[in-house]
Structures are given as structure tokens and as C-alpha cells.
Design a protein around this motif. Structure first.
Motif, PDB file in Angstrom:
ATOM      1  N   ILE A  25      -5.415 -87.744 -77.801  1.00 51.90           N
ATOM      2  CA  ILE A  25      -4.703 -86.762 -78.627  1.00 51.90           C
ATOM      3  C   ILE A  25      -5.258 -86.770 -80.057  1.00 51.90           C
ATOM      4  O   ILE A  25      -5.272 -85.730 -80.736  1.00 51.90           O
ATOM      5  CB  ILE A  25      -3.185 -87.061 -78.617  1.00 51.90           C
ATOM      6  N   PHE A  26      -5.769 -87.929 -80.499  1.00 53.12           N
ATOM      7  CA  PHE A  26      -6.285 -88.009 -81.867  1.00 53.12           C
ATOM      8  C   PHE A  26      -7.546 -87.157 -82.002  1.00 53.12           C
ATOM      9  O   PHE A  26      -7.728 -86.428 -82.976  1.00 53.12           O
ATOM     10  CB  PHE A  26      -6.589 -89.467 -82.243  1.00 53.12           C
ATOM     11  N   ALA A  27      -8.419 -87.254 -80.990  1.00 47.70           N
ATOM     12  CA  ALA A  27      -9.652 -86.458 -81.014  1.00 47.70           C
ATOM     13  C   ALA A  27      -9.299 -84.969 -80.908  1.00 47.70           C
ATOM     14  O   ALA A  27      -9.848 -84.130 -81.634  1.00 47.70           O
ATOM     15  CB  ALA A  27     -10.558 -86.883 -79.864  1.00 47.70           C
ATOM     16  N   LEU A  41      -2.806 -84.082 -90.878  1.00 50.17           N
ATOM     17  CA  LEU A  41      -1.875 -85.220 -90.946  1.00 50.17           C
ATOM     18  C   LEU A  41      -1.687 -85.786 -89.539  1.00 50.17           C
ATOM     19  O   LEU A  41      -0.660 -86.374 -89.213  1.00 50.17           O
ATOM     20  CB  LEU A  41      -0.531 -84.802 -91.545  1.00 50.17           C
ATOM     21  N   GLY A  42      -2.698 -85.560 -88.685  1.00 53.32           N
ATOM     22  CA  GLY A  42      -2.626 -86.033 -87.303  1.00 53.32           C
ATOM     23  C   GLY A  42      -3.178 -87.442 -87.184  1.00 53.32           C
ATOM     24  O   GLY A  42      -2.458 -88.421 -87.341  1.00 53.32           O
ATOM     25  N   GLN A  43      -4.493 -87.531 -86.934  1.00 50.77           N
ATOM     26  CA  GLN A  43      -5.125 -88.837 -86.751  1.00 50.77           C
ATOM     27  C   GLN A  43      -4.934 -89.701 -88.002  1.00 50.77           C
ATOM     28  O   GLN A  43      -5.121 -89.229 -89.121  1.00 50.77           O
ATOM     29  CB  GLN A  43      -6.612 -88.623 -86.481  1.00 50.77           C
ATOM     30  N   GLY A  44      -4.613 -90.978 -87.774  1.00 44.61           N
ATOM     31  CA  GLY A  44      -4.322 -91.853 -88.911  1.00 44.61           C
ATOM     32  C   GLY A  44      -5.557 -92.479 -89.505  1.00 44.61           C
ATOM     33  O   GLY A  44      -5.999 -93.537 -89.071  1.00 44.61           O
ATOM     34  N   PHE A  45      -6.135 -91.816 -90.475  1.00 40.89           N
ATOM     35  CA  PHE A  45      -7.216 -92.455 -91.239  1.00 40.89           C
ATOM     36  C   PHE A  45      -7.045 -92.062 -92.698  1.00 40.89           C
ATOM     37  O   PHE A  45      -6.683 -90.932 -93.018  1.00 40.89           O
ATOM     38  CB  PHE A  45      -8.606 -92.047 -90.715  1.00 40.89           C
ATOM     39  N   TYR A 130       3.871 -95.853 -76.975  1.00 36.11           N
ATOM     40  CA  TYR A 130       2.870 -96.905 -77.154  1.00 36.11           C
ATOM     41  C   TYR A 130       1.565 -96.303 -77.667  1.00 36.11           C
ATOM     42  O   TYR A 130       1.258 -95.143 -77.415  1.00 36.11           O
ATOM     43  CB  TYR A 130       2.618 -97.662 -75.842  1.00 36.11           C
ATOM     44  N   TYR A 131       0.800 -97.133 -78.359  1.00 37.97           N
ATOM     45  CA  TYR A 131      -0.516 -96.715 -78.833  1.00 37.97           C
ATOM     46  C   TYR A 131      -1.369 -96.349 -77.618  1.00 37.97           C
ATOM     47  O   TYR A 131      -1.346 -97.044 -76.609  1.00 37.97           O
ATOM     48  CB  TYR A 131      -1.136 -97.869 -79.641  1.00 37.97           C
ATOM     49  N   ASP A 132      -2.129 -95.276 -77.713  1.00 33.48           N
ATOM     50  CA  ASP A 132      -2.717 -94.697 -76.491  1.00 33.48           C
ATOM     51  C   ASP A 132      -3.676 -95.620 -75.753  1.00 33.48           C
ATOM     52  O   ASP A 132      -3.758 -95.577 -74.529  1.00 33.48           O
ATOM     53  CB  ASP A 132      -3.353 -93.327 -76.780  1.00 33.48           C
ATOM     54  N   HIS A 182       5.087-100.709 -85.976  1.00 32.01           N
ATOM     55  CA  HIS A 182       4.795 -99.949 -84.760  1.00 32.01           C
ATOM     56  C   HIS A 182       4.300 -98.529 -85.017  1.00 32.01           C
ATOM     57  O   HIS A 182       4.909 -97.772 -85.760  1.00 32.01           O
ATOM     58  CB  HIS A 182       6.098 -99.901 -83.930  1.00 32.01           C
ATOM     59  N   ASN A 183       3.199 -98.221 -84.373  1.00 29.86           N
ATOM     60  CA  ASN A 183       2.643 -96.869 -84.345  1.00 29.86           C
ATOM     61  C   ASN A 183       3.055 -96.245 -83.012  1.00 29.86           C
ATOM     62  O   ASN A 183       2.821 -96.873 -81.986  1.00 29.86           O
ATOM     63  CB  ASN A 183       1.104 -96.978 -84.429  1.00 29.86           C
ATOM     64  N   PRO A 184       3.618 -95.059 -82.942  1.00 27.01           N
ATOM     65  CA  PRO A 184       3.764 -94.066 -83.995  1.00 27.01           C
ATOM     66  C   PRO A 184       5.105 -94.041 -84.725  1.00 27.01           C
ATOM     67  O   PRO A 184       5.306 -93.168 -85.566  1.00 27.01           O
ATOM     68  CB  PRO A 184       3.624 -92.755 -83.205  1.00 27.01           C
ATOM     69  N   VAL A 213      -1.894-104.575 -86.641  1.00 20.87           N
ATOM     70  CA  VAL A 213      -2.847-103.939 -87.564  1.00 20.87           C
ATOM     71  C   VAL A 213      -2.161-103.384 -88.824  1.00 20.87           C
ATOM     72  O   VAL A 213      -2.815-103.190 -89.835  1.00 20.87           O
ATOM     73  CB  VAL A 213      -3.704-102.828 -86.893  1.00 20.87           C
ATOM     74  N   TYR A 214      -0.843-103.166 -88.754  1.00 21.73           N
ATOM     75  CA  TYR A 214      -0.130-102.669 -89.951  1.00 21.73           C
ATOM     76  C   TYR A 214       0.639-103.791 -90.645  1.00 21.73           C
ATOM     77  O   TYR A 214       1.653-103.546 -91.316  1.00 21.73           O
ATOM     78  CB  TYR A 214       0.819-101.523 -89.563  1.00 21.73           C
ATOM     79  N   GLU A 215       0.172-105.039 -90.499  1.00 22.24           N
ATOM     80  CA  GLU A 215       0.918-106.201 -91.007  1.00 22.24           C
ATOM     81  C   GLU A 215       1.218-106.113 -92.504  1.00 22.24           C
ATOM     82  O   GLU A 215       2.205-106.667 -92.967  1.00 22.24           O
ATOM     83  CB  GLU A 215       0.172-107.501 -90.681  1.00 22.24           C
ATOM     84  N   GLY A 246      -9.372-102.145 -90.496  1.00 24.41           N
ATOM     85  CA  GLY A 246      -9.312-100.688 -90.650  1.00 24.41           C
ATOM     86  C   GLY A 246      -8.183-100.202 -91.537  1.00 24.41           C
ATOM     87  O   GLY A 246      -8.404 -99.435 -92.485  1.00 24.41           O
ATOM     88  N   LYS A 247      -6.964-100.652 -91.263  1.00 28.28           N
ATOM     89  CA  LYS A 247      -5.802-100.137 -91.978  1.00 28.28           C
ATOM     90  C   LYS A 247      -5.603-100.863 -93.305  1.00 28.28           C
ATOM     91  O   LYS A 247      -5.301-100.254 -94.325  1.00 28.28           O
ATOM     92  CB  LYS A 247      -4.540-100.267 -91.113  1.00 28.28           C
ATOM     93  N   THR A 248      -5.801-102.181 -93.303  1.00 27.89           N
ATOM     94  CA  THR A 248      -5.528-102.957 -94.515  1.00 27.89           C
ATOM     95  C   THR A 248      -6.542-102.660 -95.619  1.00 27.89           C
ATOM     96  O   THR A 248      -6.208-102.691 -96.795  1.00 27.89           O
ATOM     97  CB  THR A 248      -5.516-104.460 -94.167  1.00 27.89           C
ATOM     98  N   TYR A 331       1.641 -96.161 -91.568  1.00 32.50           N
ATOM     99  CA  TYR A 331       1.523 -94.975 -92.412  1.00 32.50           C
ATOM    100  C   TYR A 331       1.787 -93.690 -91.654  1.00 32.50           C
ATOM    101  O   TYR A 331       1.174 -92.667 -91.863  1.00 32.50           O
ATOM    102  CB  TYR A 331       0.255 -94.930 -93.256  1.00 32.50           C
ATOM    103  N   PHE A 332       2.825 -93.777 -90.791  1.00 27.20           N
ATOM    104  CA  PHE A 332       3.236 -92.622 -90.001  1.00 27.20           C
ATOM    105  C   PHE A 332       4.740 -92.402 -90.120  1.00 27.20           C
ATOM    106  O   PHE A 332       5.502 -93.352 -90.209  1.00 27.20           O
ATOM    107  CB  PHE A 332       2.926 -92.849 -88.520  1.00 27.20           C
ATOM    108  N   ALA A 333       5.125 -91.113 -90.070  1.00 27.67           N
ATOM    109  CA  ALA A 333       6.548 -90.782 -89.983  1.00 27.67           C
ATOM    110  C   ALA A 333       6.725 -89.852 -88.786  1.00 27.67           C
ATOM    111  O   ALA A 333       5.926 -88.936 -88.592  1.00 27.67           O
ATOM    112  CB  ALA A 333       7.008 -90.075 -91.256  1.00 27.67           C
ATOM    113  N   VAL A 377       7.394 -85.404 -83.311  1.00 24.91           N
ATOM    114  CA  VAL A 377       5.991 -85.289 -83.713  1.00 24.91           C
ATOM    115  C   VAL A 377       5.738 -86.289 -84.841  1.00 24.91           C
ATOM    116  O   VAL A 377       6.667 -86.698 -85.540  1.00 24.91           O
ATOM    117  CB  VAL A 377       5.618 -83.855 -84.162  1.00 24.91           C
ATOM    118  N   ARG A 378       4.470 -86.678 -84.984  1.00 26.33           N
ATOM    119  CA  ARG A 378       4.120 -87.694 -85.969  1.00 26.33           C
ATOM    120  C   ARG A 378       3.230 -87.110 -87.061  1.00 26.33           C
ATOM    121  O   ARG A 378       2.278 -86.397 -86.770  1.00 26.33           O
ATOM    122  CB  ARG A 378       3.368 -88.829 -85.266  1.00 26.33           C
ATOM    123  N   PHE A 379       3.567 -87.434 -88.303  1.00 22.86           N
ATOM    124  CA  PHE A 379       2.746 -87.038 -89.453  1.00 22.86           C
ATOM    125  C   PHE A 379       2.202 -88.310 -90.103  1.00 22.86           C
ATOM    126  O   PHE A 379       2.950 -89.272 -90.286  1.00 22.86           O
ATOM    127  CB  PHE A 379       3.586 -86.285 -90.488  1.00 22.86           C
TER     128      PHE A 379
END
Ligand code: PMP
Ligand code: GLN
Length: 401
Positions: A25-27, A41-45, A130-132, A182-184, A213-215, A246-248, A331-333, A377-379
Motif C-alpha cells: 500500500i505504501f508503494a 501524507l501516506g508513506q512514512g518518511f 499490523y505492519y505489512d 505501534h504503526n499505524p 523502531v519508534y522507541e 530509519g525513524k530515529t 509519526y502517524f495519526a 485512514v492513516r496520515f
């Protein structure tokens, strides 16, 4: 789970166990953003770079010739930095020589761990959404996922139902795959929830694989701080703790991750990992070591920035008419689309660029039970304030129609 195969079944060379998985879904959503020029505001980067000291160290390492295969477990300086970081923030002690493995992102660590630990038919308890990559990796291992659904409670916080959690454990359970923060959903698992998970792990004598990863992205108004599952009684010896740079450090394209745990768990994971990528990121590894050793102020600054951006996005989503499940971390809502007339998150997200020039991700694809997430939905808010301002200005158009 994404269930739109890309090729007709009769000519598809793909193994059956991967057929339920289409393009991620991210791609799909990032491609949609590029095609339509929508704010993504889709893929988290993140749209800003990580710490300068880290970027400089990577450039220097390339120039200094650190461009060949690094050692299989990762360069010693990075393993030492990973150990030091966990001691500093979580009071966890790991031996860099035998208890830490550097991987190609958290994704490879998760895949190697599941492939290393699960026999076909073994069950993996996870939490949906769950994360895909979890579903695909469990399928590749021939294992079976047993998701526990996180459902919003009366306060709009996602919660674990203790009875559903207990029911997910069976004699076939091999491990629990836990992602907190937790993502998402942006949920941070509470001590009570973690204690219940830990008690079941001990009772059933199963492993835990934790994706943290979001510690460093838990906000100051969260009910609970981040608590690594490995810090609970009896859990260090049965937990493989996974994180990544990646996230930190805002370098999602570098794919430098790590797994820490008791030596036998790390050795098993290494056995598989060496045949997935063998090694990766030679000049990036010393740079991530520099980043991990940055002072606490770096980590606090990252969290403060993300919290401000969260508040900005959440306020904008409210103005646009969404019911928002305010995240305590990541970093998702996630937001409920029903107040805006939405009845299906996938349709909603596919039409959003054309309706108002914004891309989001439907969270129903992260559930075995899509009804549980159909309206969500996730932003992502890891974007510069001016980007969020523009996105929320555009989203406000939804309300006026
Ligand atoms: N787990 C979760 C929960 C994620 O959101 C992501 C995306 N960063 C990953 C794992 C993958 O991490 P990496 O890019 O380090 O492979
Ligand atoms: N972790 C990122 C997210 O959840 C994206 C990772 C990916 O594209 N595989 O949006």
C-alpha cells in the motif's frame, strides 16, 4: 492485507503463499501522490535529513574507502554503539560480541527472526492493524498469524482486549510479534498490557520479537513511556529486540537496523540473515554509530519536533471534520472517515488526491478482519510544518462539500 494480485492467477509464476500479497500500500499510495502531484501524507518518511554529524561521517567513510563487505554481524563500532544506546536509554545490557546483529533495516531483522524461529504451521501472535511486512514474512515462513485486534476504547485510544489476547495463545504458538510504539495506530502499549503479554509468553514458554523502531517517538502526554518488553521480569532471555536508524535519524533509505537478544536467539537470526543480504551499508554503519552516540538533546529535539507536528496535523484533521484517534507515539495519526461520509478507507484514499490533493493510507489493509479498520485512514506527520499547513488547508475542502 493487500489482496489485489498484479498478475492473473493462471499465468502467475508466484508461489501460492505470496499470492494474497499485492503491491504494498505504501508503494501504491506514493506512486499515486507522484502521479497526481498530491501532498504525500501516506508513506512514512521524513522530508528533512538526519543529524549533520551522521551525514558527514557517511560521506567520510565512503571517501576513506569503507566500501567493501563489512563483517557479517556488523562493524564492531556500530554493535558497541547499539549496546551503549540500549544501556543509556533502557538500562538493557547486551554483549556487542554475541548479542547484537546489524541488519538491512528492521525489516530484514524481523524477516530473519521469523524465518529462523518458525516451523511451518507454527503460530505467531501479533496485533492488528499490523505492519505489512509481518503478514508477508509469516506467510513466507509457512507460519500462521493469530492477530489480536486493537480497538478504540471510549476515550479514542486503541486498547488490547485481555480475553482476546489470552485466546490467541495456543499450544502451537511459537512467538509474539509486538510493535510498540505501534504503526499505524500511534498506540504505546501500557505496562498493564505489556505485563499481560509477558505473562502469557512465560506461561506458554514462547519467544517475543519486538519491533521498537519508534522507541524515541513517544510524546510527553502519553499515558505511558516506552517500555521495552525485554525489561519486564523473565523477558530479556526470551526477547529479540529490533530497532533501526530509519525513524530515529531520519534516514529511512539507509536501511540500517539491528536485533539484540540472548546469544542463541541472535545466532539463529544471524544464520538466516547471512543468506538474505549477507551484509549491507558498509559506509553507513560507522555513521549510524556516530548518530547513536549523540547526546540526549538530539533525541529530545526529535520528539519535540514530531509532537509539534502531530498537534498541527491533528488540529487540521479536526478542522476538516475527521474524528481523530490522537496518537501517543510514532509519526502517524489515524482518523475515522465516517463523519465525512466515507464508508470505505481504500476508496476514500484512492479518491482523496482528486478530491483535495492529499494522499493518506487506508489502514484496513493491515487487518485480517478488514471491517475492524474499514473506516480508518492513516496520515503521516513526519513532514515540515509548511507541508502540513498546505495539506490541512487542502483537507479542509472536504468539509465544505
Ligand atoms: N516496523 C515498523 C513498525 C515500521 O513502521 C517500519 C517502517 N520504518 C519498519 C518496521 C521498517 O523499518 P526499516 O526501514 O528499518 O526496515
Ligand atoms: N514504515 C513506513 C510506513 O509505515 C513505510 C515503509 C515502507 O514503505 N515499506 O509508512
Amino acid at each position: 492485507m493487500v489482496t489485489s494480485p498484479d498478475v492473473p492467477a493462471d499465468i502467475d509464476p508466484l508461489v501460492h503463499r505470496m499470492r494474497p500479497f499485492g503491491t504494498t500500500i505504501f508503494a501504491e499510495m506514493s506512486a499515486l501522490a507522484v502521479r497526481t502531484g498530491a501532498v504525500n501524507l501516506g508513506q512514512g518518511f521524513p522530508d528533512t535529513d538526519g543529524p549533520t554529524a551522521m551525514l558527514t561521517a557517511a560521506a567520510e567513510a565512503i571517501r576513506a574507502g569503507q566500501n567493501q563487505y563489512p563483517p557479517g554481524p556488523g562493524i564492531p563500532a556500530l554493535r558497541e554503539a547499539v549496546a551503549g544506546h540500549q544501556r543509556r536509554f533502557w538500562g538493557l545490557d547486551y554483549d556487542p560480541a554475541t548479542e547484537i546483529l546489524i541488519t538491512a533495516g528492521a525489516t530484514e531483522a524481523i524477516a530473519a527472526a521469523i524465518l529462523a524461529l518458525c516451523e511451518p504451521g507454527d503460530e505467531v501472535v501479533c496485533f492488528e492493524p499490523y505492519y505489512d511486512s509481518y503478514a508477508a514474512t509469516i506467510a513466507l515462513a509457512g507460519a500462521v498469524r493469530r492477530p489480536v485486534t486493537l480497538r478504540p476504547d471510549g476515550d479514542g485510544r486503541y486498547a488490547v482486549d485481555p480475553a482476546a489476547l489470552r485466546a490467541a495463545f495456543t499450544p502451537k504458538t511459537r512467538l509474539v510479534l509486538l510493535n510498540s510504539p505501534h504503526n499505524p495506530t500511534g498506540k504505546v502499549f501500557t505496562l498493564t498490557e505489556l505485563s499481560a503479554i509477558a505473562a502469557l509468553c512465560r506461561e506458554h514458554d514462547v519467544w517475543a520479537v519486538t519491533d521498537e523502531v519508534y522507541e524515541h517517538l513517544v510524546f510527553t502526554d502519553a499515558d505511558a513511556p516506552h517500555i521495552p518488553l525485554a525489561t519486564l521480569p523473565g523477558m530479556r532471555e526470551r526477547t529479540l529486540r529490533i530497532s533501526s536508524a530509519g525513524k530515529t535519524f531520519s534516514c529511512t533509505g539507509w536501511k540500517i537496523g539491528w536485533a539484540s537478544g540472548p546469544a542463541p536467539l541472535v545466532a539463529a537470526t544471524t544464520r538466516v540473515k547471512q543468506f538474505l543480504t549477507y551484509v549491507n551499508g558498509a559506509p553507513l554503519q560507522p555513521a549510524v554509530a556516530v548518530a547513536l552516540n549523540l547526546p540526549d538533546s538530539y533525541y529530545t529535539g526529535l520528539r519535540e519536533r514530531m509532537q509539534t507536528q502531530r498537534d498541527q496535523l491533528v488540529a487540521g484533521l479536526h478542522r476538516a471534520g475527521f474524528r481523530v484517534l490522537v496518537p501517543e507515539g510514532t509519526y502517524f495519526a489515524t482518523a475515522d472517515i465516517s463523519a465525512l461520509g466515507g464508508t470505505d478507507g481504500v476508496e476514500f484514499c484512492r479518491s482523496l488526491p482528486q478530491r483535495c490533493g492529499v494522499v493518506a493510507v487506508p489502514t484496513q489493509v493491515f487487518y485480517d478482519d478488514p471491517d475492524a479498520g474499514r473506516l480508518l485512514v492513516r496520515f503521516a506527520f513526519c513532514k515540515q510544518p509548511e507541508v502540513l499547513t498546505e495539506a490541512t488547508r487542502r483537507l479542509a475542502a472536504l468539509r465544505q462539500r
